[in-house]
Design a protein around this motif. Structure first.
Motif, PDB file in Angstrom:
ATOM      1  N   THR A  65       0.844  -1.191   0.000  1.00 11.01           N
ATOM      2  CA  THR A  65       0.000   0.000   0.000  1.00 11.01           C
ATOM      3  C   THR A  65       0.879   1.240   0.000  1.00 11.01           C
ATOM      4  O   THR A  65       2.000   1.242   0.504  1.00 11.01           O
ATOM      5  CB  THR A  65      -0.916   0.025   1.232  1.00 11.01           C
ATOM      6  OG1 THR A  65      -0.098  -0.050   2.417  1.00 11.01           O
ATOM      7  CG2 THR A  65      -1.881  -1.150   1.209  1.00 11.01           C
ATOM      8  N   ILE A  66       0.372   2.288  -0.603  1.00 10.44           N
ATOM      9  CA  ILE A  66       1.061   3.579  -0.660  1.00 10.44           C
ATOM     10  C   ILE A  66       0.092   4.625  -0.129  1.00 10.44           C
ATOM     11  O   ILE A  66      -1.085   4.640  -0.490  1.00 10.44           O
ATOM     12  CB  ILE A  66       1.512   3.905  -2.095  1.00 10.44           C
ATOM     13  CG1 ILE A  66       2.562   2.877  -2.549  1.00 10.44           C
ATOM     14  CG2 ILE A  66       2.068   5.319  -2.194  1.00 10.44           C
ATOM     15  CD1 ILE A  66       3.035   3.054  -3.979  1.00 10.44           C
ATOM     16  N   GLU A  67       0.570   5.495   0.726  1.00 11.07           N
ATOM     17  CA  GLU A  67      -0.328   6.394   1.442  1.00 11.07           C
ATOM     18  C   GLU A  67      -0.384   7.799   0.874  1.00 11.07           C
ATOM     19  O   GLU A  67      -1.337   8.536   1.162  1.00 11.07           O
ATOM     20  CB  GLU A  67       0.083   6.464   2.925  1.00 11.07           C
ATOM     21  CG  GLU A  67      -0.052   5.124   3.652  1.00 11.07           C
ATOM     22  CD  GLU A  67       0.279   5.232   5.116  1.00 11.07           C
ATOM     23  OE1 GLU A  67       0.817   6.290   5.535  1.00 11.07           O
ATOM     24  OE2 GLU A  67      -0.002   4.263   5.859  1.00 11.07           O
ATOM     25  N   GLN A  68       0.606   8.193   0.068  1.00 12.19           N
ATOM     26  CA  GLN A  68       0.631   9.589  -0.345  1.00 12.19           C
ATOM     27  C   GLN A  68       1.278   9.741  -1.714  1.00 12.19           C
ATOM     28  O   GLN A  68       2.271   9.094  -2.029  1.00 12.19           O
ATOM     29  CB  GLN A  68       1.395  10.419   0.690  1.00 12.19           C
ATOM     30  CG  GLN A  68       1.363  11.923   0.471  1.00 12.19           C
ATOM     31  CD  GLN A  68       2.467  12.429  -0.444  1.00 12.19           C
ATOM     32  OE1 GLN A  68       3.547  11.823  -0.508  1.00 12.19           O
ATOM     33  NE2 GLN A  68       2.214  13.506  -1.162  1.00 12.19           N
ATOM     34  N   ALA A  69       0.704  10.602  -2.528  1.00 13.51           N
ATOM     35  CA  ALA A  69       1.290  11.014  -3.804  1.00 13.51           C
ATOM     36  C   ALA A  69       0.614  12.298  -4.243  1.00 13.51           C
ATOM     37  O   ALA A  69      -0.590  12.480  -4.038  1.00 13.51           O
ATOM     38  CB  ALA A  69       1.125   9.944  -4.868  1.00 13.51           C
ATOM     39  N   ASP A  70       1.392  13.198  -4.829  1.00 14.70           N
ATOM     40  CA  ASP A  70       0.779  14.397  -5.414  1.00 14.70           C
ATOM     41  C   ASP A  70       0.155  14.068  -6.762  1.00 14.70           C
ATOM     42  O   ASP A  70      -0.898  14.603  -7.109  1.00 14.70           O
ATOM     43  CB  ASP A  70       1.836  15.491  -5.577  1.00 14.70           C
ATOM     44  CG  ASP A  70       2.362  15.976  -4.238  1.00 14.70           C
ATOM     45  OD1 ASP A  70       1.550  16.429  -3.414  1.00 14.70           O
ATOM     46  OD2 ASP A  70       3.581  15.857  -4.004  1.00 14.70           O
ATOM     47  N   TYR A  71       0.813  13.182  -7.509  1.00 12.19           N
ATOM     48  CA  TYR A  71       0.302  12.736  -8.803  1.00 12.19           C
ATOM     49  C   TYR A  71       0.470  11.229  -8.891  1.00 12.19           C
ATOM     50  O   TYR A  71       1.448  10.673  -8.394  1.00 12.19           O
ATOM     51  CB  TYR A  71       1.038  13.431  -9.955  1.00 12.19           C
ATOM     52  CG  TYR A  71       0.826  14.929  -9.960  1.00 12.19           C
ATOM     53  CD1 TYR A  71      -0.287  15.491 -10.570  1.00 12.19           C
ATOM     54  CD2 TYR A  71       1.734  15.770  -9.313  1.00 12.19           C
ATOM     55  CE1 TYR A  71      -0.489  16.871 -10.548  1.00 12.19           C
ATOM     56  CE2 TYR A  71       1.533  17.149  -9.280  1.00 12.19           C
ATOM     57  CZ  TYR A  71       0.422  17.685  -9.898  1.00 12.19           C
ATOM     58  OH  TYR A  71       0.209  19.038  -9.866  1.00 12.19           O
ATOM     59  N   LEU A  72      -0.484  10.581  -9.540  1.00 11.79           N
ATOM     60  CA  LEU A  72      -0.504   9.119  -9.581  1.00 11.79           C
ATOM     61  C   LEU A  72      -0.806   8.623 -10.984  1.00 11.79           C
ATOM     62  O   LEU A  72      -1.729   9.125 -11.639  1.00 11.79           O
ATOM     63  CB  LEU A  72      -1.567   8.592  -8.610  1.00 11.79           C
ATOM     64  CG  LEU A  72      -1.871   7.085  -8.646  1.00 11.79           C
ATOM     65  CD1 LEU A  72      -0.660   6.282  -8.188  1.00 11.79           C
ATOM     66  CD2 LEU A  72      -3.087   6.763  -7.791  1.00 11.79           C
ATOM     67  N   LEU A  73      -0.025   7.641 -11.448  1.00  7.61           N
ATOM     68  CA  LEU A  73      -0.351   6.867 -12.645  1.00  7.61           C
ATOM     69  C   LEU A  73      -0.811   5.501 -12.169  1.00  7.61           C
ATOM     70  O   LEU A  73      -0.082   4.811 -11.456  1.00  7.61           O
ATOM     71  CB  LEU A  73       0.875   6.680 -13.552  1.00  7.61           C
ATOM     72  CG  LEU A  73       1.659   7.909 -14.003  1.00  7.61           C
ATOM     73  CD1 LEU A  73       2.791   7.500 -14.923  1.00  7.61           C
ATOM     74  CD2 LEU A  73       0.756   8.896 -14.699  1.00  7.61           C
ATOM     75  N   LYS A  84      -3.997   8.095   2.013  1.00  9.54           N
ATOM     76  CA  LYS A  84      -4.610   8.836   3.118  1.00  9.54           C
ATOM     77  C   LYS A  84      -5.284  10.116   2.653  1.00  9.54           C
ATOM     78  O   LYS A  84      -6.181  10.633   3.320  1.00  9.54           O
ATOM     79  CB  LYS A  84      -3.550   9.139   4.188  1.00  9.54           C
ATOM     80  CG  LYS A  84      -3.119   7.890   4.961  1.00  9.54           C
ATOM     81  CD  LYS A  84      -2.247   8.247   6.150  1.00  9.54           C
ATOM     82  CE  LYS A  84      -1.993   7.022   7.015  1.00  9.54           C
ATOM     83  NZ  LYS A  84      -1.136   7.340   8.191  1.00  9.54           N
ATOM     84  N   ARG A  85      -4.822  10.660   1.535  1.00  9.74           N
ATOM     85  CA  ARG A  85      -5.497  11.814   0.935  1.00  9.74           C
ATOM     86  C   ARG A  85      -5.426  11.680  -0.578  1.00  9.74           C
ATOM     87  O   ARG A  85      -4.502  11.046  -1.113  1.00  9.74           O
ATOM     88  CB  ARG A  85      -4.873  13.126   1.397  1.00  9.74           C
ATOM     89  CG  ARG A  85      -3.406  13.307   1.033  1.00  9.74           C
ATOM     90  CD  ARG A  85      -2.900  14.660   1.510  1.00  9.74           C
ATOM     91  NE  ARG A  85      -1.475  14.832   1.309  1.00  9.74           N
ATOM     92  CZ  ARG A  85      -0.926  15.206   0.161  1.00  9.74           C
ATOM     93  NH1 ARG A  85      -1.690  15.439  -0.907  1.00  9.74           N
ATOM     94  NH2 ARG A  85       0.400  15.342   0.068  1.00  9.74           N
ATOM     95  N   PRO A  86      -6.382  12.239  -1.293  1.00 10.41           N
ATOM     96  CA  PRO A  86      -6.379  12.094  -2.750  1.00 10.41           C
ATOM     97  C   PRO A  86      -5.169  12.768  -3.380  1.00 10.41           C
ATOM     98  O   PRO A  86      -4.746  13.839  -2.922  1.00 10.41           O
ATOM     99  CB  PRO A  86      -7.672  12.806  -3.180  1.00 10.41           C
ATOM    100  CG  PRO A  86      -8.496  12.917  -1.945  1.00 10.41           C
ATOM    101  CD  PRO A  86      -7.531  13.000  -0.802  1.00 10.41           C
ATOM    102  N   PRO A  87      -4.585  12.163  -4.404  1.00  6.69           N
ATOM    103  CA  PRO A  87      -3.574  12.882  -5.192  1.00  6.69           C
ATOM    104  C   PRO A  87      -4.200  14.125  -5.826  1.00  6.69           C
ATOM    105  O   PRO A  87      -5.424  14.210  -5.981  1.00  6.69           O
ATOM    106  CB  PRO A  87      -3.175  11.863  -6.268  1.00  6.69           C
ATOM    107  CG  PRO A  87      -3.587  10.525  -5.722  1.00  6.69           C
ATOM    108  CD  PRO A  87      -4.809  10.784  -4.897  1.00  6.69           C
ATOM    109  N   LYS A  88      -3.352  15.083  -6.172  1.00  4.85           N
ATOM    110  CA  LYS A  88      -3.869  16.261  -6.882  1.00  4.85           C
ATOM    111  C   LYS A  88      -4.556  15.830  -8.178  1.00  4.85           C
ATOM    112  O   LYS A  88      -5.577  16.397  -8.571  1.00  4.85           O
ATOM    113  CB  LYS A  88      -2.736  17.233  -7.199  1.00  4.85           C
ATOM    114  CG  LYS A  88      -2.140  17.910  -5.980  1.00  4.85           C
ATOM    115  CD  LYS A  88      -1.017  18.854  -6.407  1.00  4.85           C
ATOM    116  CE  LYS A  88      -0.392  19.541  -5.196  1.00  4.85           C
ATOM    117  NZ  LYS A  88       0.724  20.441  -5.592  1.00  4.85           N
ATOM    118  N   HIS A  89      -3.963  14.822  -8.832  1.00  5.70           N
ATOM    119  CA  HIS A  89      -4.582  14.295 -10.048  1.00  5.70           C
ATOM    120  C   HIS A  89      -4.090  12.865 -10.278  1.00  5.70           C
ATOM    121  O   HIS A  89      -2.934  12.545  -9.982  1.00  5.70           O
ATOM    122  CB  HIS A  89      -4.251  15.151 -11.271  1.00  5.70           C
ATOM    123  CG  HIS A  89      -5.143  14.866 -12.441  1.00  5.70           C
ATOM    124  ND1 HIS A  89      -6.451  15.333 -12.536  1.00  5.70           N
ATOM    125  CD2 HIS A  89      -4.946  14.121 -13.565  1.00  5.70           C
ATOM    126  CE1 HIS A  89      -6.995  14.908 -13.660  1.00  5.70           C
ATOM    127  NE2 HIS A  89      -6.107  14.170 -14.298  1.00  5.70           N
TER     128      HIS A  89
END
Length: 452
Positions: free
Chosen positions: A196-204, A409-414
């Protein structure tokens, strides 16, 4: 930071994502386009950046739609590092050499028999090109952070799927980009669940199975049913299989079925030198999968490994029930093509198609019910029974992808939905928007976006 989608955008193949930051360029994945001809032609496109200006390449895993374009870039002048996990590096050594060799053999075969529209037919790259690419591999341990450019760091996290597969995390000036790579299944028999990964500003995020759910059927029961039925009519079960992951899963299930006497005591052949080499890596990297030493040993002892070309040819003269596992998994090349020419026209036999078949491949045509497929310039009739088994897939399905996304834990920006056929990608996009409330889109080939 700017990102350009050079592959796996609007399609499930050809993964390449180019990052530019302060004049430095990093490529995430370097895959071949496979399937439809109009996609395969992209393999001959100009890269879009002088290759010598590329500073680093990062691989999520070894499958050719993620690594198979490396020899082209190296032949054209790339000299930087290629980062990947140690297991991925070992697999890439096997896959790229085999790919270059096969392309040379198929070009030579086409020229000798005159069925190519090109004169002469040329390979995209050669075995020697592949050897040059292998010199640039740089093994990187999971969770070990490394600087790959000024103010840019890289870290890999386990993704399940196949041996060595990883998700990629790149941080540049405080902006975090995560590329899921191909996500495995949480309860895969061979591989551990993706981290699992909890944080990213942008995600593919990949979307291979973004529009569907895996069958709830028991894969062992289904295999036993198909193989037994075929054996009772004195036929052969031919399984086109990926050499990495799928072949080993099949060997494991067949070993278990024989242990339980759930299938007849028939010979099982693995007709792929590459898959044979890959299987040995499961013993070398024991900490990276679920199999015990006894299971590794048992599935190998229960399988006859076909090495020589003559042995492969002799298999087509087999007159007793058997199971033949042969690469490639989508019947796009390799030894399985010669078996298909002999075995597919016989209604006593079965073509067992395990897992996803990309559009435009022979495997996809067979699953769709095509009365024939073209192999080596000939139309080969499909009279054998055709059985598809999605339950053998090493990809997370739509619900499993959503489950993985919920760990943030929070949505990526996009979020960018990649590596899926158009319907699969768009259905997953809609689910991410509707169920998670995230900002999400499906990029197109050669789209460029700013990651700020």
């Amino acid at each position: 930071m700017r990102m350009t989608f050079l592959g796996a955008a609007g399609t499930v193949t050809g993964s390449k994502y180019l990052l530019e930051h302060h004049g430095k360029h990093v490529l995430i994945d370097c895959g071949l386009f496979q399937g439809y001809k109009q996609l395969r032609l992209h393999n001959w496109d100009a890269f879009g950046l002088p290759v010598r200006d590329l500073d680093a390449i990062v691989l999520t895993h070894a499958h050719l739609d993620h690594s198979g374009y490396l020899p082209v870039l190296v032949r054209n002048g790339y000299r930087g590092p290629i980062y990947a996990t140690a297991a991925t590096c070992e697999l890439v050594k096997i896959l790229l050499l085999d790919s270059g060799r096969l392309q040379e053999e198929e070009a030579e075969f086409a020229n000798r028999h005159g069925f190519s529209k090109h004169d002469p037919a040329l390979p995209l790259y050669t075995e020697q090109d592949a050897e040059q690419a292998l010199k640039l591999l740089r093994p990187l341990a999971l969770h070990h952070k490394v600087d790959i450019a000024p103010q840019m760091s890289l870290q890999l996290r386990g993704a399940g799927h196949i041996l060595g597969a990883a998700s990629v995390e790149i941080v540049a000036d405080g902006v975090t980009l995560v590329c899921s790579g191909d996500l495995g299944r949480p309860n895969d028999p061979l591989m551990f669940a993706p981290e699992t990964i909890e944080q990213a500003d942008y995600l593919l995020v990949e979307s291979t199975y973004g529009d569907r759910h895996h069958s709830v059927e028991d894969p062992e029961e289904k295999l036993a049913e198909v193989i037994t039925r075929t054996a009772l009519r004195h036929g052969i079960t031919l399984v086109p299989s990926f050499a990495v992951g799928r072949a080993q899963l099949l060997m494991y299930y067949l070993y278990r079925l024989k242990q339980k006497h759930a299938i007849p005591d028939l010979p099982i052949y693995l007709n792929s030198p590459m898959a044979t080499d890959v299987t040995r890596l499961y013993e070398r990297f024991r900490d990276e999968h679920r199999l015990s030493p006894e299971e590794c040993r048992g599935m190998c002892e229960g399988t006859h490994f076909v090495h020589s070309t003559q042995e492969s040819i002799d298999l087509d003269q087999q007159r007793i029930p058997a199971v033949i596992i042969a690469a490639s998994g989508m019947a796009t090349g390799g030894r399985v093509l010669h078996h298909l020419k002999t075995l597919a026209p016989n209604p006593l036999n079965t073509l067992l198609i395990p897992g996803f078949q990309a559009g435009g491949t022979r495997g996809a045509h067979i699953v769709a019910g095509a009365p024939s497929v073209r192999i080596h310039g000939q139309d080969v009739p499909i009279r054998a029974e055709v059985v598809q088994m999605d339950s053998l897939s090493a990809h997370a399905d739509a619900d499993e992808i959503i489950q993985w996304l919920r760990s943030f834990k929070r949505p990526p920006k996009h979020t960018y939905v990649v590596h899926g056929e158009p319907n699969a990608a768009d259905v997953l996009r809609q689910r991410i928007s509707r169920e998670l409330g995230w900002s999400v889109s499906v990029p197109e080939y050669r789209d460029g976006v700013e990651l700020s």
